[in-house]
Design a protein around this motif. Sequence first.
Motif, PDB file in Angstrom:
ATOM      1  N   VAL A   1       0.964  -1.557  -0.117  1.00  0.00           N
ATOM      2  CA  VAL A   1      -0.375   0.188   0.222  1.00  0.00           C
ATOM      3  C   VAL A   1       1.546   1.624   0.319  1.00  0.00           C
ATOM      4  CG1 VAL A   1      -1.489   1.045   1.381  1.00  0.00           C
ATOM      5  CG2 VAL A   1      -1.901  -1.204   1.281  1.00  0.00           C
ATOM      6  N   LEU A   2       0.481   2.148  -0.663  1.00  0.00           N
ATOM      7  CA  LEU A   2       1.164   3.668  -0.710  1.00  0.00           C
ATOM      8  C   LEU A   2       0.216   4.312  -0.643  1.00  0.00           C
ATOM      9  CD1 LEU A   2       2.218   1.281  -3.392  1.00  0.00           C
ATOM     10  CD2 LEU A   2       3.523   3.122  -4.534  1.00  0.00           C
ATOM     11  N   VAL A   3       0.759   5.201   0.275  1.00  0.00           N
ATOM     12  CA  VAL A   3       0.214   5.967   0.518  1.00  0.00           C
ATOM     13  C   VAL A   3       1.167   7.513   0.769  1.00  0.00           C
ATOM     14  CG1 VAL A   3      -0.738   5.888   2.203  1.00  0.00           C
ATOM     15  CG2 VAL A   3       1.449   6.022   3.156  1.00  0.00           C
ATOM     16  N   ALA A   4       2.289   7.894  -0.161  1.00  0.00           N
ATOM     17  CA  ALA A   4       2.998   8.881  -0.413  1.00  0.00           C
ATOM     18  C   ALA A   4       4.037   8.572  -0.863  1.00  0.00           C
ATOM     19  CB  ALA A   4       4.292   8.751   1.350  1.00  0.00           C
ATOM     20  N   ASP A   5       4.864   9.133  -1.895  1.00  0.00           N
ATOM     21  CA  ASP A   5       5.559   9.245  -2.854  1.00  0.00           C
ATOM     22  C   ASP A   5       6.802   8.025  -2.648  1.00  0.00           C
ATOM     23  OD1 ASP A   5       4.920  10.668  -4.846  1.00  0.00           O
ATOM     24  OD2 ASP A   5       5.295  11.874  -3.426  1.00  0.00           O
ATOM     25  N   GLU A   6       7.832   8.367  -1.259  1.00  0.00           N
ATOM     26  CA  GLU A   6       8.182   7.600   0.044  1.00  0.00           C
ATOM     27  C   GLU A   6       8.520   6.121   0.042  1.00  0.00           C
ATOM     28  OE1 GLU A   6       7.166   9.935   1.162  1.00  0.00           O
ATOM     29  OE2 GLU A   6       9.244  11.549   1.365  1.00  0.00           O
ATOM     30  N   ASP A   7       7.105   5.552  -0.161  1.00  0.00           N
ATOM     31  CA  ASP A   7       6.984   4.442  -0.245  1.00  0.00           C
ATOM     32  C   ASP A   7       7.589   3.463  -1.310  1.00  0.00           C
ATOM     33  OD1 ASP A   7       5.851   4.288   1.752  1.00  0.00           O
ATOM     34  OD2 ASP A   7       3.624   5.281   1.436  1.00  0.00           O
ATOM     35  N   LEU A   8       6.920   4.571  -2.682  1.00  0.00           N
ATOM     36  CA  LEU A   8       7.316   3.866  -4.325  1.00  0.00           C
ATOM     37  C   LEU A   8       9.128   3.691  -4.289  1.00  0.00           C
ATOM     38  CD1 LEU A   8       6.480   2.994  -7.004  1.00  0.00           C
ATOM     39  CD2 LEU A   8       6.605   6.025  -7.414  1.00  0.00           C
ATOM     40  N   THR A   9       9.434   5.148  -3.599  1.00  0.00           N
ATOM     41  CA  THR A   9      11.452   5.480  -4.221  1.00  0.00           C
ATOM     42  C   THR A   9      11.854   3.531  -3.231  1.00  0.00           C
ATOM     43  OG1 THR A   9      11.633   6.588  -1.695  1.00  0.00           O
ATOM     44  CG2 THR A   9      11.217   7.491  -3.964  1.00  0.00           C
ATOM     45  N   GLU A  10      10.561   2.724  -2.405  1.00  0.00           N
ATOM     46  CA  GLU A  10      11.778   2.023  -1.402  1.00  0.00           C
ATOM     47  C   GLU A  10      11.414   0.533  -2.317  1.00  0.00           C
ATOM     48  OE1 GLU A  10       9.539   2.146   2.256  1.00  0.00           O
ATOM     49  OE2 GLU A  10      10.425   3.662   2.825  1.00  0.00           O
ATOM     50  N   LEU A  11      10.976   0.784  -3.656  1.00  0.00           N
ATOM     51  CA  LEU A  11      10.565  -0.604  -4.284  1.00  0.00           C
ATOM     52  C   LEU A  11      11.085  -0.645  -5.523  1.00  0.00           C
ATOM     53  CD1 LEU A  11       6.829  -0.521  -4.458  1.00  0.00           C
ATOM     54  CD2 LEU A  11       8.555  -2.000  -2.415  1.00  0.00           C
ATOM     55  N   ALA A  12      11.755  -1.925  -5.547  1.00  0.00           N
ATOM     56  CA  ALA A  12      12.497  -1.967  -7.026  1.00  0.00           C
ATOM     57  C   ALA A  12      11.382  -2.657  -8.090  1.00  0.00           C
ATOM     58  CB  ALA A  12      13.540  -2.829  -6.708  1.00  0.00           C
ATOM     59  N   PHE A  13      11.796  -2.415  -9.311  1.00  0.00           N
ATOM     60  CA  PHE A  13      11.031  -3.523 -10.239  1.00  0.00           C
ATOM     61  C   PHE A  13      11.603  -3.624 -11.273  1.00  0.00           C
ATOM     62  CE2 PHE A  13       8.441   0.765  -8.778  1.00  0.00           C
ATOM     63  CZ  PHE A  13       7.239  -0.072  -8.415  1.00  0.00           C
ATOM     64  N   ALA A  14      11.130  -4.707 -11.902  1.00  0.00           N
ATOM     65  CA  ALA A  14      11.593  -5.161 -12.978  1.00  0.00           C
ATOM     66  C   ALA A  14      12.040  -4.431 -13.962  1.00  0.00           C
ATOM     67  CB  ALA A  14      11.026  -6.311 -13.419  1.00  0.00           C
ATOM     68  N   GLU A  15      13.235  -4.346 -14.620  1.00  0.00           N
ATOM     69  CA  GLU A  15      13.111  -4.104 -16.193  1.00  0.00           C
ATOM     70  C   GLU A  15      12.634  -4.448 -17.262  1.00  0.00           C
ATOM     71  OE1 GLU A  15      17.593  -3.359 -15.718  1.00  0.00           O
ATOM     72  OE2 GLU A  15      17.416  -1.813 -14.258  1.00  0.00           O
ATOM     73  N   THR A  16      11.508  -4.501 -17.513  1.00  0.00           N
ATOM     74  CA  THR A  16      10.697  -5.043 -18.281  1.00  0.00           C
ATOM     75  C   THR A  16       9.640  -3.881 -18.556  1.00  0.00           C
ATOM     76  OG1 THR A  16       9.083  -6.161 -17.323  1.00  0.00           O
ATOM     77  CG2 THR A  16      11.412  -7.278 -18.027  1.00  0.00           C
ATOM     78  N   ASP A  17       9.306  -3.850 -19.731  1.00  0.00           N
ATOM     79  CA  ASP A  17       7.327  -3.498 -19.801  1.00  0.00           C
ATOM     80  C   ASP A  17       6.583  -3.506 -18.867  1.00  0.00           C
ATOM     81  OD1 ASP A  17       5.738  -2.039 -21.983  1.00  0.00           O
ATOM     82  OD2 ASP A  17       4.514  -4.072 -21.257  1.00  0.00           O
ATOM     83  N   ALA A  18       6.556  -4.944 -18.329  1.00  0.00           N
ATOM     84  CA  ALA A  18       5.726  -5.074 -17.186  1.00  0.00           C
ATOM     85  C   ALA A  18       5.576  -4.385 -15.939  1.00  0.00           C
ATOM     86  CB  ALA A  18       5.529  -6.403 -16.786  1.00  0.00           C
ATOM     87  N   GLY A  19       7.287  -4.127 -15.481  1.00  0.00           N
ATOM     88  CA  GLY A  19       7.435  -3.432 -14.634  1.00  0.00           C
ATOM     89  C   GLY A  19       7.696  -1.918 -14.533  1.00  0.00           C
ATOM     90  N   GLU A  20       7.645  -1.566 -15.452  1.00  0.00           N
ATOM     91  CA  GLU A  20       8.128  -0.020 -16.038  1.00  0.00           C
ATOM     92  C   GLU A  20       6.742   0.232 -16.339  1.00  0.00           C
ATOM     93  OE1 GLU A  20       9.131   3.516 -16.848  1.00  0.00           O
ATOM     94  OE2 GLU A  20       9.898   2.145 -16.023  1.00  0.00           O
TER      95      GLU A  20
END
Length: 217
Positions: free
Chosen positions: A81-100
Amino acid sequence: MPDVPRRRTLLAAASGIAALAGCAGSETASNSYPTTNRRIDGYDLEKVRDESGGALVASGDELPSLSADERAFQRRSTRRVLVADEDLTELAFAETDAGERLRSFLAATDFESASAYLLTMPVRACREVRFRSVSVEPDELADDDLHPHADFCQAYRPADVECDADETHTVGFAIRLPVAADRSTGSGSGMSGSCLRREPPAVFNASAVSGSGGDEA
């Protein structure tokens, strides 16, 4: 007349009900909350599928690596659950079309007026996961604590889709909710094994009965 609390107003609009102002002689806004989850209608949804079956997102700087024959459910599954920009910066996403696509969708969220619920999960290659609904706990949200719950179902993919029943894919859902919160200390999800809705028995279906010449073999 006192103002209705901002998040309470947003929830009322998102769930299609009228917010009640706390003026004399009327119900207060807190009395408008039921004890069960409130379904949200005004959401935005991004759905992705990665046929390589790799992890789409993880906490930290790196994604877990998965061997071709690994069936590690927990390493493909994410619920955040993301409630602030900081929550997003703590995540790593796959370098794929789906992750992006997931990352870009979440990055476009204005956390001053919205929040996001991110879920990823494995699915057999010949099956698909369909999103059904999302709801929140109003009592928790009134205390700036967002508890979302998402419901899904599984169905077979169309017959013209080539797939190997033994392979595993990964799907992801990013749900933007039109309610804001300071934190989230809980979340949930449900999965139905079928997306079929029960139809009325054929004997009660007038169009099916009329014109029939007898029972089929």
